[in-house]
Every structure is written in C-alpha cells, then in structure tokens.
Write a protein that holds these residues in place. Sequence first.
Motif, PDB file in Angstrom:
ATOM      1  N   TYR A  32       0.821  -1.203   0.000  1.00 48.06           N
ATOM      2  CA  TYR A  32       0.000   0.000   0.000  1.00 48.06           C
ATOM      3  C   TYR A  32       0.861   1.262   0.000  1.00 48.06           C
ATOM      4  O   TYR A  32       1.837   1.359   0.752  1.00 48.06           O
ATOM      5  CB  TYR A  32      -0.903   0.038   1.237  1.00 48.06           C
ATOM      6  N   MET A  34       0.956   5.075   1.207  1.00 42.18           N
ATOM      7  CA  MET A  34       0.374   5.665   2.404  1.00 42.18           C
ATOM      8  C   MET A  34       0.398   7.180   2.310  1.00 42.18           C
ATOM      9  O   MET A  34       1.278   7.767   1.664  1.00 42.18           O
ATOM     10  CB  MET A  34       1.161   5.220   3.639  1.00 42.18           C
ATOM     11  N   ALA A  50       2.416  12.073   1.016  1.00 40.51           N
ATOM     12  CA  ALA A  50       2.235  10.661   0.685  1.00 40.51           C
ATOM     13  C   ALA A  50       3.590  10.028   0.434  1.00 40.51           C
ATOM     14  O   ALA A  50       4.577  10.717   0.147  1.00 40.51           O
ATOM     15  CB  ALA A  50       1.336  10.494  -0.537  1.00 40.51           C
ATOM     16  N   ARG A  53       4.815   2.800  -2.106  1.00 37.09           N
ATOM     17  CA  ARG A  53       4.780   1.507  -1.448  1.00 37.09           C
ATOM     18  C   ARG A  53       6.155   1.100  -0.929  1.00 37.09           C
ATOM     19  O   ARG A  53       6.286   0.569   0.175  1.00 37.09           O
ATOM     20  CB  ARG A  53       4.235   0.457  -2.416  1.00 37.09           C
ATOM     21  N   ALA A  97      -4.087   7.669   5.513  1.00 36.70           N
ATOM     22  CA  ALA A  97      -4.814   7.062   4.408  1.00 36.70           C
ATOM     23  C   ALA A  97      -3.954   6.021   3.707  1.00 36.70           C
ATOM     24  O   ALA A  97      -2.720   6.095   3.745  1.00 36.70           O
ATOM     25  CB  ALA A  97      -5.236   8.133   3.407  1.00 36.70           C
ATOM     26  N   ALA A  98      -4.619   5.073   3.047  1.00 33.96           N
ATOM     27  CA  ALA A  98      -3.915   4.018   2.325  1.00 33.96           C
ATOM     28  C   ALA A  98      -4.606   3.730   1.009  1.00 33.96           C
ATOM     29  O   ALA A  98      -5.836   3.829   0.907  1.00 33.96           O
ATOM     30  CB  ALA A  98      -3.848   2.743   3.168  1.00 33.96           C
ATOM     31  N   ALA A  99      -3.805   3.372   0.005  1.00 40.50           N
ATOM     32  CA  ALA A  99      -4.345   3.004  -1.303  1.00 40.50           C
ATOM     33  C   ALA A  99      -3.335   2.099  -1.995  1.00 40.50           C
ATOM     34  O   ALA A  99      -2.176   2.008  -1.576  1.00 40.50           O
ATOM     35  CB  ALA A  99      -4.625   4.234  -2.146  1.00 40.50           C
ATOM     36  N   SER A 102       0.420   5.161  -5.631  1.00 42.84           N
ATOM     37  CA  SER A 102       0.754   6.524  -5.212  1.00 42.84           C
ATOM     38  C   SER A 102      -0.178   7.582  -5.782  1.00 42.84           C
ATOM     39  O   SER A 102      -0.317   8.657  -5.205  1.00 42.84           O
ATOM     40  CB  SER A 102       2.197   6.843  -5.623  1.00 42.84           C
ATOM     41  N   VAL A 105      -3.531   7.248  -3.612  1.00 38.54           N
ATOM     42  CA  VAL A 105      -3.422   7.660  -2.210  1.00 38.54           C
ATOM     43  C   VAL A 105      -3.441   9.174  -2.083  1.00 38.54           C
ATOM     44  O   VAL A 105      -3.752   9.704  -1.020  1.00 38.54           O
ATOM     45  CB  VAL A 105      -2.162   7.075  -1.564  1.00 38.54           C
ATOM     46  N   ARG A 106      -3.103   9.887  -3.141  1.00 40.62           N
ATOM     47  CA  ARG A 106      -3.149  11.340  -3.116  1.00 40.62           C
ATOM     48  C   ARG A 106      -4.502  11.902  -3.526  1.00 40.62           C
ATOM     49  O   ARG A 106      -4.775  13.091  -3.296  1.00 40.62           O
ATOM     50  CB  ARG A 106      -2.063  11.903  -4.034  1.00 40.62           C
ATOM     51  N   PRO A 109      -8.083   7.841  -1.607  1.00 42.06           N
ATOM     52  CA  PRO A 109      -7.632   6.675  -0.822  1.00 42.06           C
ATOM     53  C   PRO A 109      -8.761   5.687  -0.568  1.00 42.06           C
ATOM     54  O   PRO A 109      -9.929   6.061  -0.491  1.00 42.06           O
ATOM     55  CB  PRO A 109      -7.158   7.312   0.496  1.00 42.06           C
ATOM     56  N   TRP A 112      -9.155   4.925   5.454  1.00 46.03           N
ATOM     57  CA  TRP A 112      -8.905   6.110   6.264  1.00 46.03           C
ATOM     58  C   TRP A 112      -8.836   5.747   7.740  1.00 46.03           C
ATOM     59  O   TRP A 112      -9.544   4.861   8.208  1.00 46.03           O
ATOM     60  CB  TRP A 112     -10.039   7.123   6.094  1.00 46.03           C
TER      61      TRP A 112
END
Length: 122
Positions: A32, A34, A50, A53, A97-99, A102, A105-106, A109, A112
């Motif tokens: 992820y 972040m 951000a 990974r 936050a996570a996705a 990259s 995540v910006r 996400p 949360w």
Amino acid sequence: QVQLVESGGGLVQVGGSLRLSCAASERTFGTYAMGWFRQAPGKEREFAAAISRGGVTSYYADSVKGRFTISRDSAKNTVDLQMDSLKPEDTAVYYCAAARNSVAVRRTPDYWGKGTLVTVSS
C-alpha cells in the motif's frame, strides 16, 4: 480491510514540532502507498503528504513542503509524519490514508483512519 490508527496529535506552539504516527493492521502493508490528509475547521479535507509503497518516493502539498517529512517503517507497519516549523494554519485534524498506488493515495484513498487533532497556538 485495512485498519489505520493515528497517534501523536496535540497542542504545540508556533514554530514547534510534532510527530504523528499511523499504525496499519494489514500484513501486506508494503503493498500500500500511504498518505496523510488534513482538515482544518470549516474547510474541506486536503492532501498533505504521501509515500510510495517501497518508501522511495514521497509527495508533499506546497503548503507543507520543506517543513513536513513522511516516512514509513515496513517492519513495524507504521507511517510517520514529522512536522516542523509549525504554523497556526497547520491546525487541523490529520488523517492517515492508504491506497494501492501513489496516485490513488493522493486523490481517492481506499482506507482512512479516524484522525488525530493538531492545534498550533500562537
């Protein structure tokens, strides 16, 4: 489902420093990207910082560039936000936050945290 728990918020004077930390529950934390967002009183939530990974690339909003530093520790499943030279306008609730990448995540996400309050007093 990734659970994110922020810590480290509080009251700090102008020019001071604070370090936020976010603990992730996911065993695959390393997959992820972040990030940190913030929401000031009466304003919309905005992107702050951000990290990719692998932790190689970091991104910052212009408003925090040069003052904030994001980092991650894959062994501990944590992502930190070091905040220096704090200003009153940095007062906000800060969200982790996570996705999966990259870009996401910006912008949007997938996961949360509940947020931690940072107050910068003058």
